[in-house]
Design a protein around this motif. Structure first.
Motif, short mmCIF file in Angstrom:
data_model
loop_
_atom_site.label_atom_id
_atom_site.label_comp_id
_atom_site.label_asym_id
_atom_site.label_seq_id
_atom_site.Cartn_x
_atom_site.Cartn_y
_atom_site.Cartn_z
N ASP A 72 0.86 -1.18 0.00
CA ASP A 72 0.00 0.00 0.00
C ASP A 72 0.90 1.24 0.00
OD1 ASP A 72 -1.92 1.92 0.23
OD2 ASP A 72 -2.78 1.19 2.11
N PHE A 73 0.81 2.03 -1.05
CA PHE A 73 1.68 3.19 -1.19
C PHE A 73 1.07 4.46 -0.60
CE2 PHE A 73 3.02 0.39 -4.68
CZ PHE A 73 4.38 0.34 -4.45
N ASP B 117 -13.54 7.58 -7.90
CA ASP B 117 -14.52 7.06 -6.93
C ASP B 117 -13.79 6.48 -5.74
OD1 ASP B 117 -16.68 7.74 -8.51
OD2 ASP B 117 -16.68 5.83 -9.56
N HIS B 118 -12.65 5.87 -6.01
CA HIS B 118 -11.80 5.27 -4.98
C HIS B 118 -10.37 5.35 -5.47
CE1 HIS B 118 -9.88 2.21 -2.48
NE2 HIS B 118 -10.90 2.35 -1.64
N LEU B 119 -9.43 5.53 -4.56
CA LEU B 119 -8.03 5.60 -4.96
C LEU B 119 -7.63 4.36 -5.74
CD1 LEU B 119 -6.16 7.08 -1.86
CD2 LEU B 119 -6.60 8.19 -4.06
N PRO B 120 -6.83 4.51 -6.78
CA PRO B 120 -6.40 3.35 -7.57
C PRO B 120 -5.46 2.46 -6.77
CG PRO B 120 -5.21 5.31 -8.27
CD PRO B 120 -6.27 5.78 -7.31
N PHE B 121 -5.46 1.19 -7.12
CA PHE B 121 -4.52 0.23 -6.54
C PHE B 121 -3.29 0.20 -7.42
CE2 PHE B 121 -8.78 -0.94 -5.26
CZ PHE B 121 -8.63 -1.12 -3.89
N ILE B 122 -2.12 0.37 -6.81
CA ILE B 122 -0.86 0.51 -7.54
C ILE B 122 -0.10 -0.80 -7.46
CG2 ILE B 122 1.26 1.86 -7.75
CD1 ILE B 122 -0.19 4.00 -5.97
N SER B 123 0.31 -1.31 -8.62
CA SER B 123 1.05 -2.57 -8.64
C SER B 123 2.41 -2.39 -7.96
CB SER B 123 1.25 -3.05 -10.08
OG SER B 123 2.05 -2.13 -10.81
N PRO B 124 2.92 -3.45 -7.32
CA PRO B 124 4.19 -3.35 -6.59
C PRO B 124 5.36 -2.87 -7.45
CG PRO B 124 3.06 -5.37 -6.01
CD PRO B 124 2.29 -4.77 -7.14
N ASN B 125 5.35 -3.17 -8.75
CA ASN B 125 6.45 -2.73 -9.62
C ASN B 125 6.24 -1.31 -10.15
OD1 ASN B 125 4.45 -3.02 -11.55
ND2 ASN B 125 5.41 -4.75 -12.61
N ARG B 126 5.14 -0.65 -9.69
CA ARG B 126 4.82 0.73 -10.05
C ARG B 126 4.60 0.93 -11.55
NH1 ARG B 126 8.66 0.48 -6.18
NH2 ARG B 126 8.38 1.68 -4.24
N LEU C 46 -7.81 -0.52 -16.20
CA LEU C 46 -6.40 -0.85 -16.04
C LEU C 46 -5.58 0.18 -16.81
CD1 LEU C 46 -4.16 -2.83 -15.08
CD2 LEU C 46 -4.52 -4.09 -17.22
N TYR C 47 -4.62 0.81 -16.12
CA TYR C 47 -3.79 1.83 -16.73
C TYR C 47 -2.31 1.44 -16.64
CZ TYR C 47 -7.60 5.27 -16.87
OH TYR C 47 -8.77 5.93 -17.15
N LYS C 48 -1.54 1.92 -17.60
CA LYS C 48 -0.09 1.79 -17.57
C LYS C 48 0.51 3.11 -17.14
CE LYS C 48 3.97 0.74 -20.42
NZ LYS C 48 4.46 0.41 -21.79
N ILE C 49 1.40 3.08 -16.13
CA ILE C 49 2.08 4.30 -15.67
C ILE C 49 3.23 4.60 -16.61
CG2 ILE C 49 3.36 5.38 -13.79
CD1 ILE C 49 1.80 3.55 -11.86
N GLU C 50 3.20 5.76 -17.25
CA GLU C 50 4.24 6.12 -18.21
C GLU C 50 5.23 7.13 -17.66
OE1 GLU C 50 2.27 7.25 -21.89
OE2 GLU C 50 2.36 5.13 -22.51
N SER C 51 4.81 7.92 -16.66
CA SER C 51 5.72 8.91 -16.08
C SER C 51 5.27 9.22 -14.66
CB SER C 51 5.72 10.18 -16.94
OG SER C 51 6.42 11.22 -16.30
N ILE C 52 6.22 9.52 -13.79
CA ILE C 52 5.90 9.88 -12.40
C ILE C 52 5.93 11.39 -12.23
CG2 ILE C 52 6.58 9.66 -9.98
CD1 ILE C 52 5.44 7.10 -11.18
N THR C 53 6.95 12.05 -12.76
CA THR C 53 7.10 13.50 -12.63
C THR C 53 7.23 14.14 -14.01
OG1 THR C 53 8.27 13.16 -10.54
CG2 THR C 53 8.37 15.35 -11.50
N PRO C 54 6.16 14.74 -14.53
CA PRO C 54 4.81 14.75 -13.96
C PRO C 54 4.15 13.39 -14.14
CG PRO C 54 4.75 15.75 -16.12
CD PRO C 54 6.20 15.45 -15.83
N PHE C 55 3.09 13.18 -13.37
CA PHE C 55 2.41 11.89 -13.43
C PHE C 55 1.60 11.77 -14.72
CE2 PHE C 55 -1.46 9.37 -12.62
CZ PHE C 55 -0.85 8.14 -12.42
N VAL C 56 1.86 10.69 -15.48
CA VAL C 56 1.14 10.42 -16.72
C VAL C 56 0.80 8.93 -16.76
CG1 VAL C 56 1.17 10.44 -19.24
CG2 VAL C 56 2.31 12.27 -17.96
N SER C 57 -0.44 8.62 -17.03
CA SER C 57 -0.86 7.21 -17.18
C SER C 57 -1.64 7.06 -18.47
CB SER C 57 -1.71 6.76 -15.99
OG SER C 57 -2.91 7.51 -15.92
#
Length: 332
Positions: A156-157, A235-244, A263-274
């Protein structure tokens, strides 16, 4: 001669009557009467274990039935006979063959049923298709013991933190690197919908602050990018996979069906892009409760979910079913 023939006919008729008189009791050409079902009073909850099981208005298989039960449908049983269960349905009585109903433990969902969807939206497409989720996910039914073992390694992040940003009067200000994001409470004002906001924490691994919101009767969470101040409402915070690498977002309501997820793929953290991979509506099951520990990622990369077959989500009294099944989901 005619007297002789008459005598012979008399003997033949007498023989026929004598033969009929010696037939065993109960053997006749008449149709045997239908056996009456005798019911013994009971009180227990059972579930329909056969898809399309016949719903009888009277306990007689020879009477044409006009409706059917759905698989997993809960039944409140008030009587049992040799062949039938008598069930209370509102103010009416209904009957189901005993072979078509059993305890909750007899309910099963196959992997194919778990992965079936009503529709799938791929990426940002607007045209949906129906079918299996197996291209994107592998979903398996597991035991309660495996589920409980996995929760010990829950990932849980989210970091709870209510002190960093506090409201001044009705204004909540979230200071980001490139902007200040403001939220205003409107509770008690004469016009518009009541709105209320609270800062509840952050998700450092996604570079996000988190604000809870109540708008009218609706509740949700809003993430704010620490750098840009960009807002995303959930509606509810997303669940983040352990490998981010992935986000799993769930939409569910207790008294409405069915559930859906994205289901989304995380492409960038700063700035956040999915980037969206799929959005799908589930066909055969509902998520038990996402507000507690019923849905979580474990260190092994699987998403664990507490569920019920869609027709068994509520019990025979219309309340949240305390019995449940457990699944694990692997992102392919």
């Amino acid at each position: 001669m005619k007297y002789f023939i008459s005598f012979i006919l008399t003997l033949l008729l007498a023989g026929c009557n004598l033969f009929q008189g010696k037939q065993p009791v109960g053997e006749s050409i008449a149709v045997e009467e239908k056996q009456e079902e005798v019911f013994v009073p009971v009180e227990k909850e059972l579930y329909v274990i056969k898809e399309g099981a016949t719903k009888y208005k009277i306990p007689d298989i020879n009477v044409k039935a006009e409706s059917q039960y759905s698989y997993g449908e809960p039944l409140w049983v008030v009587g049992v006979s040799e062949h039938f269960y008598k069930c209370n349905e509102g103010n009416e009585e209904e009957y189901i063959l005993k072979e078509d109903a059993d305890n909750y433990e007899k309910l099963k969902l196959t992997q194919e049923e778990l992965e079936e969807s009503n529709f799938i939206l791929k990426g940002s497409q607007r045209n949906s298709t129906s079918g299996s989720l197996s291209t994107y996910l592998s979903i398996s039914l597991i035991t309660k013991e495996e589920y409980q073992k996995a929760i010990k390694n829950k990932v849980d992040f989210f970091i709870g933190d209510t002190l960093t940003f506090q409201k001044k009067g009705k204004i909540l200000s979230i200071a980001c690197e490139e902007a200040v994001v403001k939220f205003k409470d409107t509770i008690g004002e004469l016009s518009g919908v009541d709105e209320s906001y609270e800062y509840i924490g952050r998700i450092d691994t996604l570079n996000q602050y988190v604000v809870s919101s109540q708008v009218g009767d609706g509740y949700g969470e809003i993430t704010i990018d620490k750098t840009t101040g960009r807002k995303i409402t959930f509606d509810h915070l997303p669940f983040i996979s352990p490998n981010r690498k992935h986000l799993f977002m769930i939409t569910t309501e207790i008294y409405s069906e069915p559930d859906s997820f994205s289901l989304y793929k995380i492409e960038s953290i700063t700035p956040f892009v999915s980037k969206p991979i799929i959005t799908a509506e589930l066909s055969n099951w509902k998520i038990y409760n996402i507000d507690e520990n019923d849905v979580f990622f474990s260190k092994n990369g699987y998403l664990y979910v507490s569920i019920n077959p869609i027709n068994s989500f509520l019990d025979s009294k219309g309340e949240l079913n305390k019995q449940r099944m457990y699944i694990k989901i692997k992102i392919k």
